[in-house]
Design an enzyme around this catalytic site. Sequence first.
Site, PDB file in Angstrom:
ATOM      1  N   CYS A 136      23.121  32.938  19.039  1.00  0.00           N
ATOM      2  CA  CYS A 136      22.036  32.740  18.085  1.00  0.00           C
ATOM      3  C   CYS A 136      22.483  32.391  16.655  1.00  0.00           C
ATOM      4  O   CYS A 136      21.890  31.487  16.055  1.00  0.00           O
ATOM      5  CB  CYS A 136      21.073  33.931  18.090  1.00  0.00           C
ATOM      6  SG  CYS A 136      21.824  35.529  18.316  1.00  0.00           S
TER       7      CYS A 136
ATOM      8  N   ARG B  81      32.302  39.924  25.155  1.00  0.00           N
ATOM      9  CA  ARG B  81      31.865  41.220  24.633  1.00  0.00           C
ATOM     10  C   ARG B  81      32.877  42.280  25.052  1.00  0.00           C
ATOM     11  O   ARG B  81      33.279  42.341  26.215  1.00  0.00           O
ATOM     12  CB  ARG B  81      30.461  41.569  25.127  1.00  0.00           C
ATOM     13  CG  ARG B  81      29.417  40.606  24.589  1.00  0.00           C
ATOM     14  CD  ARG B  81      28.010  40.934  25.033  1.00  0.00           C
ATOM     15  NE  ARG B  81      27.081  39.914  24.561  1.00  0.00           N
ATOM     16  CZ  ARG B  81      25.787  39.867  24.866  1.00  0.00           C
ATOM     17  NH1 ARG B  81      25.255  40.812  25.642  1.00  0.00           N
ATOM     18  NH2 ARG B  81      25.010  38.904  24.389  1.00  0.00           N
TER      19      ARG B  81
ATOM     20  N   GLN C 286      25.938  32.386  29.659  1.00  0.00           N
ATOM     21  CA  GLN C 286      24.499  32.608  29.780  1.00  0.00           C
ATOM     22  C   GLN C 286      23.768  31.267  29.791  1.00  0.00           C
ATOM     23  O   GLN C 286      24.258  30.283  29.242  1.00  0.00           O
ATOM     24  CB  GLN C 286      23.958  33.416  28.591  1.00  0.00           C
ATOM     25  CG  GLN C 286      24.262  34.889  28.627  1.00  0.00           C
ATOM     26  CD  GLN C 286      23.573  35.628  27.494  1.00  0.00           C
ATOM     27  OE1 GLN C 286      23.415  35.083  26.399  1.00  0.00           O
ATOM     28  NE2 GLN C 286      23.159  36.851  27.728  1.00  0.00           N
TER      29      GLN C 286
ATOM     30  N   ASP D 269      21.623  30.429  27.869  1.00  0.00           N
ATOM     31  CA  ASP D 269      21.096  30.873  26.585  1.00  0.00           C
ATOM     32  C   ASP D 269      20.404  29.712  25.871  1.00  0.00           C
ATOM     33  O   ASP D 269      20.913  28.595  25.864  1.00  0.00           O
ATOM     34  CB  ASP D 269      22.273  31.387  25.742  1.00  0.00           C
ATOM     35  CG  ASP D 269      21.831  32.229  24.576  1.00  0.00           C
ATOM     36  OD1 ASP D 269      20.663  32.637  24.547  1.00  0.00           O
ATOM     37  OD2 ASP D 269      22.658  32.480  23.685  1.00  0.00           O
TER      38      ASP D 269
ATOM     39  N   HIS E 264      17.571  28.853  22.334  1.00  0.00           N
ATOM     40  CA  HIS E 264      16.781  29.319  21.199  1.00  0.00           C
ATOM     41  C   HIS E 264      15.785  28.234  20.825  1.00  0.00           C
ATOM     42  O   HIS E 264      16.145  27.059  20.697  1.00  0.00           O
ATOM     43  CB  HIS E 264      17.695  29.666  20.023  1.00  0.00           C
ATOM     44  CG  HIS E 264      18.602  30.811  20.327  1.00  0.00           C
ATOM     45  ND1 HIS E 264      19.848  30.628  20.865  1.00  0.00           N
ATOM     46  CD2 HIS E 264      18.409  32.150  20.213  1.00  0.00           C
ATOM     47  CE1 HIS E 264      20.409  31.814  21.050  1.00  0.00           C
ATOM     48  NE2 HIS E 264      19.563  32.746  20.672  1.00  0.00           N
TER      49      HIS E 264
ATOM     50  N   LYS F 172       9.162  41.691  21.669  1.00  0.00           N
ATOM     51  CA  LYS F 172       9.836  41.015  22.775  1.00  0.00           C
ATOM     52  C   LYS F 172       9.138  41.323  24.094  1.00  0.00           C
ATOM     53  O   LYS F 172       8.400  42.306  24.210  1.00  0.00           O
ATOM     54  CB  LYS F 172      11.306  41.433  22.863  1.00  0.00           C
ATOM     55  CG  LYS F 172      11.519  42.920  23.110  1.00  0.00           C
ATOM     56  CD  LYS F 172      12.992  43.255  23.256  1.00  0.00           C
ATOM     57  CE  LYS F 172      13.183  44.753  23.510  1.00  0.00           C
ATOM     58  NZ  LYS F 172      14.566  45.097  23.850  1.00  0.00           N
TER      59      LYS F 172
ATOM     60  N   HIS G 276      14.402  33.794  21.129  1.00  0.00           N
ATOM     61  CA  HIS G 276      15.584  33.939  21.983  1.00  0.00           C
ATOM     62  C   HIS G 276      15.084  34.007  23.429  1.00  0.00           C
ATOM     63  O   HIS G 276      14.169  34.777  23.721  1.00  0.00           O
ATOM     64  CB  HIS G 276      16.330  35.244  21.677  1.00  0.00           C
ATOM     65  CG  HIS G 276      16.734  35.413  20.253  1.00  0.00           C
ATOM     66  ND1 HIS G 276      18.055  35.439  19.850  1.00  0.00           N
ATOM     67  CD2 HIS G 276      16.007  35.586  19.123  1.00  0.00           C
ATOM     68  CE1 HIS G 276      18.111  35.632  18.532  1.00  0.00           C
ATOM     69  NE2 HIS G 276      16.876  35.710  18.072  1.00  0.00           N
TER      70      HIS G 276
END
Length: 783
Positions: free
Chosen positions: A409, A438, A456, A458, A460, A546, A635
């Site tokens: 992000c 991580r 991911q 992922d 945005h 969320k 997200h």
Amino acid sequence: MEKVEKVTEALKKATIGGDEKKKAKKEKKAAPAADASAGPLEMNPPPSFIQERIDLFDRLYKEQQEEIASRPREDITITMPDGTIKVGKSYETTPAEIAKGISNSLFKRTVVARIDGETLWDLERPLEKSCKLELLDFNDDQGKFVFWHSSAHILGEACERRFGCSLCIGPPVDNGFYYEMALPDGAAVQSTDWAPLENIVSKVVKEKQPFQRLEMSKEDLLKMFAYNKYKQHIIKDKIEDGTKTTVYRNGPLIDLCRGPHVPDTGRIEAFAIMKNSSSYFLGDANNDSLQRIYGVSFPDKKQMAAHKKFLEEAAKRDHRLIGKQQELFYFEECSPGSAMWLPHGMRIHNAIMDYIKEEYWARGYDEVMTPNMFNVSLWEQSGHLAHYKEDMFLLDVDKEQFGLKPMNCPAHAMMFRHRERSHKELPLRLADFGVLHRNEASGALSGLTRVRRFQQDDAHIFCREDQIKEEVADLFDFMRKFYGILGLTFKLKLSTRPEKFLGEIETWDRAESRLKEALDEFAASDKDGGVSWELNPGDGAFYGPKIDIAVLDCLNRPWQCATIQLDFQQPQNFSLEYQTGEAVHKGETKAAVEEPAPPAPEAEAEKDKDGKEKKKPLLIKKALSPGCARPVMIHRAMAGSIERFTAILAEHFAGKWPFWMSPRQVIVIPVGMGFLDYAKEVAALLKKEKFYADVDSSGNTLQKKIRNGQLAQYNFVFVVGDDEMRNRKVNIRYRDDTSTQARDVPFDLDEAIQKLRQLKSNRGMYNPFPHVAEAKKEEEVKA
């Protein structure tokens, strides 16, 4: 064929142990470890701290009961979920009395009470004022956690009686409970201790020991647990001076605990120890090594039997076992938590990615790529360094500190702001499959479900507030389609504004309202009525509300995969803005982006808590420019971690991959070596169509070849012989339709390829050769 043979042997060894178990029996056994169950069941005499603890408890409990008895009694009303009003007395009427008044069976089923929709309350604890009352049983999530928490106390009592140990913590967890403890002289729990502990637990259950609640001061708690340095640490660290907290007693056990608990130990009718392991106090490797015992319990033996059957099925589906059997992935000690994807594993990985990329193209996403490593100034700007530092890998490079990215992000926020943006570009959907790292604790690593290196799906979405509803609706449609083709169902929760939040309440209210509208419309659009949502108040992220999505596999296990989060904070942290298209008033100009100004020579540089000079911020936050507005940042992920999603699918399908993502799609088997060339020709045609096809050229019998192909989980077995070679046909056996596996019917090769092409393109999970089974049935009828 060598590849098929290897997979088959791996299956046999992993599933039934192969011949190794037989060999092990013949070999001379090593001297067994001392059997812990051979000694006394309990310590005799018991540790002295137990009676000292009881003496202090009895004195203080008597004082507490006398104080409660002196409180004035007032009439109170108790409102039940159906609107019924019950009348009672404050400090006299208990939830247990209300339950018994309705029916004795209700009381026996009830685990705990819930007051005014939020506070859990012991059944035998008197109510103090008028309230709404709910009676929760084991099937309620909170009821189940209370049941398992009480079971942990029973386990703790058994451990104290057997080992004389120092107990640490004993919480409920998703699949049961555990208790951590330090045994005298650093001893370890052995598997042979399980039966004796369960024996003690049986005694405790039969005694129906009541759970008694006592409020104690910090000073008295330090006296009570003077023998236990771990409890001392918790008391000193978690309880403020001059305040009180609670302990609970059952039998000789008295434990620091907020509660609540079941009325007595007799409620725990079925109890089993599942495993034991070592752990560190408070999860810190710098602290003492402890022993941890895991257990599970149920209100009756029938549920325990069902649970054990479920565990057996889950064990067969363990993705780590399937990964080994099918040669999908493995791990090297030199890079813990980072999967080594083997060729067949990458086929599955790429199939998932290809599907998502197709959806991105259809839904207007733009794929981007961002660096793996950023200067820590980026993570300071985003706020992650303050909240996420312990989970990041930090590196020193050129006298500067850098961090491997744990999420995308901040990089996407920088990408949005690298040039001026117009409202005409919104919504802007940026997708990134970049590698993330991580720093998960080594003890938490578990196959593909918990790793340190992962990717991911992922993305945005930068949009206006009035576009939120439409964007979320598209995400729901994406979810329904993606999970639908995989046979997965899901549950939705809307998590709203927490106590500690950033931004304006009005903005939160608008965002939550749009999410609710999108959720309601999505629920109403589901024809089967299978998708609903529930409110999860106060559990939103600090930067925005969320939607939490739990995916349910074929065993009805929930997995956290998809997420939809509204973020108002990152656009502020990075001063993101777009031109609204509204006219700028005369005299106003577009403000320039402010750069960090160097400190004045006479000004002293700002220092951090360690006395080091603070690094200048990456960007100076600035006010909105005239005619501009802040975007909302959504997200979102569908699969989440591709590694974790692969593990979920492996267990969901039990290694029987759908054709479109299968790493082994077709095995071509010649009935004899004279038909090997035709088998190779068939395989070559299949590979030309980008199907994963192999040929079994081994000298095994036909039956063994077919069996090997089935064990290796090929979707289709194509058998070829003289008739097939002369007529360009194949005999087809479909893995997921047993009616096609006893006898085969020849099928035109070109048409078979066409049907496989269609099956792959529409990602179906059906038999594309139904007439094969129908022809077999017709023959049987004629016979």
